[in-house]
Design an enzyme around this catalytic site. Structure first.
Site, PDB file in Angstrom:
ATOM      1  N   HIS A  72       0.896  -0.881  -0.063  1.00  0.00           N
ATOM      2  CA  HIS A  72       0.318  -0.021  -0.130  1.00  0.00           C
ATOM      3  C   HIS A  72       0.748   1.140   0.083  1.00  0.00           C
ATOM      4  CE1 HIS A  72      -3.427  -1.833   0.790  1.00  0.00           C
ATOM      5  NE2 HIS A  72      -3.358  -2.540   1.333  1.00  0.00           N
ATOM      6  N   TYR A 200      -8.922   5.595   7.628  1.00  0.00           N
ATOM      7  CA  TYR A 200      -9.511   5.274   9.197  1.00  0.00           C
ATOM      8  C   TYR A 200     -10.943   6.559   9.119  1.00  0.00           C
ATOM      9  CZ  TYR A 200      -5.284   3.477  10.483  1.00  0.00           C
ATOM     10  OH  TYR A 200      -4.265   1.845  10.500  1.00  0.00           O
ATOM     11  N   PRO A 292      -4.147  -0.556  18.851  1.00  0.00           N
ATOM     12  CA  PRO A 292      -4.449  -0.940  17.429  1.00  0.00           C
ATOM     13  C   PRO A 292      -4.754   0.036  16.304  1.00  0.00           C
ATOM     14  CG  PRO A 292      -6.521  -1.803  18.449  1.00  0.00           C
ATOM     15  CD  PRO A 292      -5.524  -1.188  19.240  1.00  0.00           C
ATOM     16  N   LYS A 296       0.693  -1.167  15.464  1.00  0.00           N
ATOM     17  CA  LYS A 296       2.359  -1.063  15.647  1.00  0.00           C
ATOM     18  C   LYS A 296       2.622  -2.135  16.759  1.00  0.00           C
ATOM     19  CE  LYS A 296       3.763   3.078  13.903  1.00  0.00           C
ATOM     20  NZ  LYS A 296       4.279   2.487  12.935  1.00  0.00           N
ATOM     21  N   TYR A 383       3.525   6.465  11.034  1.00  0.00           N
ATOM     22  CA  TYR A 383       2.881   5.615  10.099  1.00  0.00           C
ATOM     23  C   TYR A 383       4.040   4.496   9.642  1.00  0.00           C
ATOM     24  CZ  TYR A 383      -1.040   2.790   8.520  1.00  0.00           C
ATOM     25  OH  TYR A 383      -2.138   2.137   8.049  1.00  0.00           O
TER      26      TYR A 383
HETATM   27  P1  RFL Z   1       0.866 -12.296  21.035  1.00  0.00           P
HETATM   28  O1  RFL Z   1       0.380 -12.725  19.757  1.00  0.00           O
HETATM   29  O2  RFL Z   1       0.067 -12.019  22.321  1.00  0.00           O
HETATM   30  O3  RFL Z   1       1.709 -14.127  21.817  1.00  0.00           O
HETATM   31  C1  RFL Z   1       2.454 -14.806  22.393  1.00  0.00           C
HETATM   32  C2  RFL Z   1       2.323 -16.589  23.386  1.00  0.00           C
HETATM   33  O4  RFL Z   1       2.172 -16.913  24.223  1.00  0.00           O
HETATM   34  C3  RFL Z   1       1.607 -17.677  24.268  1.00  0.00           C
HETATM   35  N1  RFL Z   1       1.109 -17.350  26.037  1.00  0.00           N
HETATM   36  C4  RFL Z   1       2.289 -18.516  27.281  1.00  0.00           C
HETATM   37  N2  RFL Z   1       2.868 -19.442  26.468  1.00  0.00           N
HETATM   38  C5  RFL Z   1       2.819 -20.139  27.575  1.00  0.00           C
HETATM   39  N3  RFL Z   1       3.294 -19.665  28.839  1.00  0.00           N
HETATM   40  C6  RFL Z   1       2.035 -18.970  29.575  1.00  0.00           C
HETATM   41  N4  RFL Z   1       1.920 -18.573  30.382  1.00  0.00           N
HETATM   42  C7  RFL Z   1       1.857 -18.238  28.156  1.00  0.00           C
HETATM   43  N5  RFL Z   1       1.067 -17.675  28.401  1.00  0.00           N
HETATM   44  C8  RFL Z   1       0.542 -17.229  26.978  1.00  0.00           C
HETATM   45  C9  RFL Z   1       0.210 -17.219  24.288  1.00  0.00           C
HETATM   46  O5  RFL Z   1      -0.988 -18.000  23.385  1.00  0.00           O
HETATM   47  C10 RFL Z   1       0.551 -16.187  22.617  1.00  0.00           C
HETATM   48  O6  RFL Z   1       0.612 -17.469  22.029  1.00  0.00           O
HETATM   49  O7  RFL Z   1       2.201 -11.915  21.590  1.00  0.00           O
HETATM   50  P2  RFL Z   1       3.018 -11.484  20.636  1.00  0.00           P
HETATM   51  O8  RFL Z   1       3.855 -13.012  19.956  1.00  0.00           O
HETATM   52  O9  RFL Z   1       3.929 -10.508  21.197  1.00  0.00           O
HETATM   53  O10 RFL Z   1       2.649 -10.146  19.538  1.00  0.00           O
HETATM   54  C11 RFL Z   1       2.309  -9.420  19.591  1.00  0.00           C
HETATM   55  C12 RFL Z   1       0.768  -9.116  18.634  1.00  0.00           C
HETATM   56  O11 RFL Z   1       0.328 -10.011  18.791  1.00  0.00           O
HETATM   57  C13 RFL Z   1       0.097  -8.190  18.884  1.00  0.00           C
HETATM   58  O12 RFL Z   1       1.107  -6.983  19.080  1.00  0.00           O
HETATM   59  C14 RFL Z   1      -1.024  -7.739  17.504  1.00  0.00           C
HETATM   60  O13 RFL Z   1      -1.695  -8.615  17.732  1.00  0.00           O
HETATM   61  C15 RFL Z   1      -1.622  -6.085  17.719  1.00  0.00           C
HETATM   62  N6  RFL Z   1      -1.943  -5.797  16.382  1.00  0.00           N
HETATM   63  C16 RFL Z   1      -1.451  -5.622  15.841  1.00  0.00           C
HETATM   64  N7  RFL Z   1      -0.415  -5.186  15.798  1.00  0.00           N
HETATM   65  C17 RFL Z   1      -0.136  -4.611  13.707  1.00  0.00           C
HETATM   66  O14 RFL Z   1       1.117  -4.038  13.982  1.00  0.00           O
HETATM   67  N8  RFL Z   1      -0.502  -4.056  13.537  1.00  0.00           N
HETATM   68  C18 RFL Z   1      -2.468  -4.436  12.946  1.00  0.00           C
HETATM   69  O15 RFL Z   1      -3.213  -3.601  12.943  1.00  0.00           O
HETATM   70  C19 RFL Z   1      -2.738  -4.309  14.009  1.00  0.00           C
HETATM   71  N9  RFL Z   1      -4.015  -4.804  14.684  1.00  0.00           N
HETATM   72  C20 RFL Z   1      -3.703  -6.002  16.312  1.00  0.00           C
HETATM   73  C21 RFL Z   1      -4.415  -5.511  16.275  1.00  0.00           C
HETATM   74  C22 RFL Z   1      -4.424  -6.638  17.822  1.00  0.00           C
HETATM   75  C23 RFL Z   1      -5.659  -6.426  18.393  1.00  0.00           C
HETATM   76  N10 RFL Z   1      -6.069  -7.403  19.284  1.00  0.00           N
HETATM   77  C24 RFL Z   1      -7.308  -8.309  19.579  1.00  0.00           C
HETATM   78  C25 RFL Z   1      -5.455  -7.505  20.250  1.00  0.00           C
HETATM   79  C26 RFL Z   1      -5.936  -5.512  15.880  1.00  0.00           C
HETATM   80  C27 RFL Z   1      -6.660  -6.484  17.001  1.00  0.00           C
HETATM   81  C28 RFL Z   1      -7.857  -6.409  16.438  1.00  0.00           C
HETATM   82  C1  PHB Z   2      -6.288  -5.254  11.163  1.00  0.00           C
HETATM   83  O1  PHB Z   2      -6.076  -4.831   9.267  1.00  0.00           O
HETATM   84  O2  PHB Z   2      -6.263  -5.229  11.969  1.00  0.00           O
HETATM   85  C2  PHB Z   2      -6.249  -3.662  10.664  1.00  0.00           C
HETATM   86  C3  PHB Z   2      -5.133  -2.592  10.496  1.00  0.00           C
HETATM   87  C4  PHB Z   2      -4.834  -1.362  10.763  1.00  0.00           C
HETATM   88  C5  PHB Z   2      -4.666  -0.917  11.779  1.00  0.00           C
HETATM   89  C6  PHB Z   2      -5.490  -2.166  13.413  1.00  0.00           C
HETATM   90  C7  PHB Z   2      -5.915  -3.114  12.192  1.00  0.00           C
HETATM   91  O3  PHB Z   2      -4.456   0.247  12.627  1.00  0.00           O
END
Ligand code: RFL
Ligand code: PHB
Length: 388
Positions: A72, A200, A292, A296, A383
């Site tokens: 993008h 957004y 989110p 980041k 961004y």
């Molecule tokens: P995770 O993905 O939470 O993985 C951690 C893992 O540890 C396990 N765990 C354990 N294992 C052993 N013993 C324990 N006691 C444990 N406790 C937990 C868990 O089961 C899990 O598998 O963390 P990690 O690896 O640091 O990754 C981080 C990312 O997942 C997170 O920052 C992103 O998903 C955030 N996020 C977004 N980030 C972006 O860069 N761009 C985005 O567009 C974006 N959109 C989002 C998001 C997160 C969202 N939610 C649901 C929080 C959109 C949403 C809606």
């Molecule tokens: C997504 O595609 O899940 C998404 C995109 C941009 C954001 C957060 C989530 O800022």
């Protein structure tokens, strides 16, 4: 069992760290609480900074991303359900970003782990971390009812926000910074063609976001109350709200259809300092959470493990400096993303106590942004993310 680096958590941070260490000839074992399919089923991030793309490419993990990822060059921002601007991020900041789902990254990381026989242990219960203030830390966990012990040199805490790693650091040795937002995001996945550009939207009913996974898979979010449940959001209610909040010119292009996934996530910012306690090093959501809105979280997790893998490689070659500096190095980037995510969240959401004055001031911020190349350049630069 014995290894050099015991990695707690097999999400993006833990599994990427294992692969980066493997490439440096460093042995690790990943201990994940959930099953492999459970981790793969979580729908989360969708946008990669170019720096993250490059880290994955350099590690030879981009075969599918290079084919299926969608580059993008711009994002759109809308307000009042009528006005919309396009910010040419690639031209202003010198690099684009990529749409590629976290689910797919996780699949790629597990497949790459399988190919090199990486040691991933799933469904590990009751992980405990011991003696990280000594030169001989160890972890224990339960697997099929048996207690297993892993002796190691270093423990990497990659177990997300609700993990156990951070709790090992005593309160007296850590500082926590936290901000909770008084709303959540309802996320919906639907097998419909997405809008071509990420959008957004600020609206007096609340925030909305149109994103994508591929040509026939759209990801949408609307701001909702923290008390809301998914059951209260029928598909009809969701599409009505989305189409109201998004500017008309864009709403008319949105193809609606049945949802295939719906979930609600709270929004919060959190940082713990430092990221090190003896031989325990925290990375990813275990150490910090961002709302989110800035896209980041996943990118910070990738940056953390990039720094940590380089630091551990230097450590095993006899140079302790990078590992000693890991916490400070990673935190520089963390705070920059925390600030940007907070700014984007404040700019785009409806706050409970918000008055008409506040609403107009927010809209004026967007109008200023629409007319100022300087303001757009600043937003674009943040961004797409800083260089590592
Ligand atoms: P995770 O993905 O939470 O993985 C951690 C893992 O540890 C396990 N765990 C354990 N294992 C052993 N013993 C324990 N006691 C444990 N406790 C937990 C868990 O089961 C899990 O598998 O963390 P990690 O690896 O640091 O990754 C981080 C990312 O997942 C997170 O920052 C992103 O998903 C955030 N996020 C977004 N980030 C972006 O860069 N761009 C985005 O567009 C974006 N959109 C989002 C998001 C997160 C969202 N939610 C649901 C929080 C959109 C949403 C809606
Ligand atoms: C997504 O595609 O899940 C998404 C995109 C941009 C954001 C957060 C989530 O800022």
């Amino acid at each position: 069992m014995k290894t050099q680096v015991a990695i707690v958590g097999g999400g993006p941070a833990g599994s990427l760290l294992a692969l980066l260490l493997h490439q440096q000839g460093i042995d690790s074992i990943v201990v994940e609480r959930q099953s492999r399919n459970y981790v793969l089923g979580r729908i989360r991030a969708g946008v990669l900074e170019w720096t993250s793309v490059e880290v994955l490419r350099d590690a030879g993990l981009s075969d599918r991303l290079d084919i299926e990822g969608h580059v993008h060059n711009s994002i759109k921002m809308g307000w009042r359900g009528e006005s919309v601007m396009s910010i040419d991020v690639a031209r202003l900041a010198g690099k684009p970003m990529m749409s590629y789902g976290q689910t797919m990254i996780q699949e790629d990381l597990y497949a790459a782990g399988d190919a090199v026989d990486a040691n991933f242990i799933f469904e590990a219960d009751e992980v405990q971390i011991h003696d990280v203030r000594t030169d001989a830390p160890w972890i224990t966990f339960k697997s099929s009812g048996e207690t297993v012990r892993i002796d190691c040199d270093v423990v990497a805490g990659c177990d997300g926000f609700h993990g156990v790693s951070r709790t090992v650091i005593p309160d007296s040795a850590k500082t926590e910074y936290e901000k909770s937002y008084p709303f959540g995001w309802l996320g919906v996945l639907s097998e419909t063609p997405p809008l071509p550009t990420l959008l957004y939207a600020n609206h007096e009913n609340g925030f909305a976001l149109c994103s994508q996974r591929n040509e026939m898979l759209s990801r949408y979010y609307v701001q909702c109350s923290l008390e809301d449940t998914v059951e209260q959001w029928s598909d009809d209610r969701f599409w009505d709200e989305l189409l109201t909040r998004v500017p008309n010119s864009e709403a008319s292009q949105i193809v609606t259809g049945p949802s295939i996934e719906k979930s609600i996530a709270p929004l919060r910012s959190y940082v713990v300092e430092p990221l090190q306690w003896g031989r325990l090093f925290l990375a990813g959501d275990a150490a910090h959470i961002v709302p989110p809105t800035g896209a980041k979280g996943l990118n910070l997790a990738i940056a953390d493990v990039h720094y940590l893998s380089l630091a551990l490689a230097a450590h095993y070659q006899g140079d302790p400096k990078l590992l000693e500096a890991y916490s400070a190095t990673a935190l520089r980037r963390v705070w920059s993303s925390v600030r940007f995510s907070w700014y984007m969240t404040a700019l785009m959401h409806r706050f409970p106590e918000q008055t008409e004055f506040d609403q107009r001031a927010q809209e004026e911020d967007l109008i200023y942004l629409a007319g100022s190349t300087a303001a757009q350049t600043s937003l674009a630069e943040q961004y797409v993310g800083l260089d590592l």
